[in-house]
Scaffold this active site. Structure first.
Site, PDB file in Angstrom:
ATOM      1  N   SER A  77      12.007   8.207 -27.511  1.00 53.97           N
ATOM      2  CA  SER A  77      11.811   7.296 -28.642  1.00 53.97           C
ATOM      3  C   SER A  77      13.140   6.896 -29.266  1.00 53.97           C
ATOM      4  O   SER A  77      13.376   5.710 -29.549  1.00 53.97           O
ATOM      5  CB  SER A  77      10.908   7.959 -29.681  1.00 53.97           C
ATOM      6  OG  SER A  77       9.629   8.213 -29.135  1.00 53.97           O
ATOM      7  N   GLU A  98      18.112   8.528 -17.198  1.00 53.01           N
ATOM      8  CA  GLU A  98      16.809   9.161 -17.430  1.00 53.01           C
ATOM      9  C   GLU A  98      16.533  10.149 -16.304  1.00 53.01           C
ATOM     10  O   GLU A  98      16.544   9.776 -15.125  1.00 53.01           O
ATOM     11  CB  GLU A  98      15.702   8.098 -17.500  1.00 53.01           C
ATOM     12  CG  GLU A  98      14.286   8.633 -17.465  1.00 53.01           C
ATOM     13  CD  GLU A  98      14.008   9.655 -18.555  1.00 53.01           C
ATOM     14  OE1 GLU A  98      13.507  10.752 -18.225  1.00 53.01           O
ATOM     15  OE2 GLU A  98      14.287   9.361 -19.738  1.00 53.01           O
ATOM     16  N   HIS A 514       6.627  19.101 -30.877  1.00 55.50           N
ATOM     17  CA  HIS A 514       7.561  18.333 -31.705  1.00 55.50           C
ATOM     18  C   HIS A 514       8.864  19.108 -31.865  1.00 55.50           C
ATOM     19  O   HIS A 514       9.285  19.446 -32.966  1.00 55.50           O
ATOM     20  CB  HIS A 514       6.946  18.048 -33.080  1.00 55.50           C
ATOM     21  CG  HIS A 514       5.724  17.196 -33.046  1.00 55.50           C
ATOM     22  ND1 HIS A 514       4.804  17.150 -34.076  1.00 55.50           N
ATOM     23  CD2 HIS A 514       5.271  16.334 -32.096  1.00 55.50           C
ATOM     24  CE1 HIS A 514       3.837  16.310 -33.767  1.00 55.50           C
ATOM     25  NE2 HIS A 514       4.086  15.805 -32.571  1.00 55.50           N
TER      26      HIS A 514
END
Length: 576
Positions: A77, A98, A514
């Site tokens: 994000s 990536e 998270h």
């Protein structure tokens, strides 16, 4: 580029993927897309954009340069937002690395099956060490290893942080730009909000599509009625005014458009991948940052067929996520000297807090009820949530209560209570944990997973807060409004005494995935990065992802990571 999506947008997205990866020709793509009813001019523009992306990225890979202005490690994000904004400067030559593959799997595109990505090649597969504070269990810590990162495999929830979260960051860093006032400006710029207009809080013209839960099942509004029944506030929007309030229940905001996921890669990256100044390499595992004379000069990266070094003339920015940015720093010689020395790594910058301060939200799985009959899961299976303070003296809520349209439970709870397949869950989530964990290298091999001592529930206040949240879940689930959906309470099935509750909390603990805090931001000498996200002790190296959070925000972290990426782009374009 603005697109008019057909009703079967998920199939269109899969067509795009097949075309981008050379599985079908342009002629076949155009024919199949036209059969879906896409108008001629729109179809032509879409095919042109995909052509640009494919041909440009093919050319960039074949002619990989020895150096770039910026090297961005990670497309999650924060990384996607950063690259999308940074690429607006066509003179900035950007390499994006990536470790995972393209976001091509149908399970990425379809939010209803998001959880099937967990434990696959699209997940880093880190598991926390067994801990007595969770009854000796080893809890998985899933992280996205795919273009789009977590935004490609998460539950699609767009939740913006509380005002108190960000104002606390501003205080800790001494930089008001990290505070809520500026963040609100950023979020209005970022959002393409599809709910009721709200000029103070919501944006309409940004890249991030977000909408209230679409066509939720009847169990969702029933929970809102249950909240009213128990005198909890019910809000018109999960975000907006909630950010400055003491909590409340509402329909979730989701990054779902016409039934398909709109990840941050789709929001930011895809529109710049046709530019000549952006190169994206997938399956590119960053080994370490090259440090020379106190400056980051490039990265060592495994491209699959070879390990090579690529230089950066301006900045290396780690956007590798809540654990991997710290891991890369340690492999590069930035970390606690004693632990690096034990592995034979030369310490170039003694930064003891690299890997420390680990935080995550704890999701309890769960309080379960058997429904009298099956109901259709909608969106990502979670459409209503509430925020609540377990103690009225707290500045903001510490408990997040989530309704899940599945029998969500930890491995132990599922085995003990064997919920029927028609069961649904109310899960108490601890979103302001006081426990702090520690991340360390397992070895000098970059392919090895790190060692995570998560220390979940090691602070006694965390156990007490989750216990209070579970009591609220039971009140809601057993309320009058929920009677049509609750044939019986499956778990825990009764009021628990103190010892029973402590055991139920520990054996039900899972996480929201998270991960945050391992490269803490601050203006003190112990901070890993400063307010400009510069790694202390190194020039030309920054970190921009959830790892920089000094204290984890009390909501799902995707929107906050976008904020971090946007702030990083602001900082770099201002030449700070």
């Amino acid at each position: 580029m603005s697109r008019d999506y057909p009703k079967d947008a998920n199939s269109l997205n899969q067509l795009e993927v097949r075309y981008l990866t050379n599985k079908i020709s342009r002629r076949t793509f155009v024919a199949l897309a036209a059969a879906m009813g896409i108008a001629g001019p729109t179809l032509s523009a879409l095919a042109d954009q995909l052509d640009d992306i494919r041909s440009n990225q093919d050319a960039r890979r074949k002619n990989l340069q020895a150096g770039y202005d910026y090297i961005v490690c990670g497309t999650g994000s924060a990384g996607s937002a950063l690259v999308g904004r940074l690429a607006a400067n066509k003179l900035a030559n950007i390499l994006v690395l990536e470790a995972g593959d393209w976001d091509t799997a149908p399970s990425v595109l379809d939010p209803k099956v998001w959880f099937t990505n967990l434990g696959t090649e699209r997940d880093w597969g880190v598991v926390a060490e067994p801990s007595p504070t969770v009854n000796g269990r080893a809890i998985p810590e899933h992280m996205g290893r795919v273009v789009g990162g977590g935004s490609s495999i998460n539950a699609t929830i767009w939740a913006r942080p509380f005002k108190t979260d960000l104002d606390h960051w501003a205080e800790l860093t001494g930089d008001p730009a990290w505070g809520y006032k500026h963040a609100l400006d950023v979020f209005r710029k970022v959002e393409n909000w599809q709910g009721p207009a709200d000029a103070r809080y919501r944006g309409k013209d940004g890249p991030v599509w977000c909408q209230p839960s679409a066509s939720p099942p009847l169990i969702a509004p029933a929970l809102l009625e249950a909240a009213k029944e128990l005198n909890f506030p019910v809000l018109p929007d999960q975000n907006g005014a909630r950010e400055e309030a003491a909590g409340g229940f509402a329909y979730m905001n989701q990054i779902i458009r016409d039934g398909q996921r709109r990840s941050m890669a789709r929001a930011y990256l895809y529109d710049v991948l046709g530019q000549e100044n952006v190169t994206l390499l997938t399956k590119a595992l960053v080994h370490r940052v090259i440090l020379e004379g106190g400056r980051a000069t490039g990265v060592e990266v495994d491209l699959g067929d070879r390990v090579t070094t690529i230089s950066a003339t301006k900045e290396v920015i780690l956007c590798a996520g809540g654990m991997n940015s710290a891991k890369i720093l340690m492999l590069s010689g930035v970390g606690e000297e004693a632990s690096l020395k034990a592995l034979g790594i030369k310490t170039l910058v003694d930064s003891p807090e690299v890997g420390a301060n680990f935080q995550d939200h704890i999701l309890h799985g769960g309080c379960l009820w058997e429904a009298p009959e099956p109901f259709q899961m909608q969106n990502s299976g979670a459409n209503v949530a509430g925020f609540w303070k377990s103690q009225s003296s707290f500045a903001s809520p510490d408990i997040n209560i989530v309704q899940i349209e599945l029998p969500y439970a930890s491995d132990v709870v599922a085995k003990e209570y064997t919920p029927p397949p028609t069961s649904w869950a109310l899960c108490a989530g601890l979103v302001a944990p006081k426990s702090r964990g520690l991340l360390r290298l397992r070895s000098t091999n970059p392919a090895d997973k790190p060692i995570l001592h998560a220390k979940f529930l090691s602070h006694p206040d965390d156990l007490a807060a989750l216990a209070a949240g579970i009591e609220v879940c039971r009140e809601l689930g057993n309320s009058k409004a929920m009677k049509p959906f609750a044939k019986r309470e499956v778990a825990p099935g009764k009021k628990l005494d103190k010892a029973e509750m402590a055991d139920f909390v520990r054996k039900g603990a899972t996480t929201y995935f998270h991960e945050a805090g391992t490269c803490r931001m601050g203006n003190d000498s112990g901070a890993v990065v400063d307010a400009k996200l510069r790694v202390n002790g190194v020039r030309g190296l920054r970190v921009a992802d959830a790892s920089i959070m000094p204290k984890i925000v009390s909501v799902a972290t995707m929107a906050t990571c976008v904020l971090i990426g946007e702030r990083m782009a602001e900082i770099l374009t201002q030449n700070s």
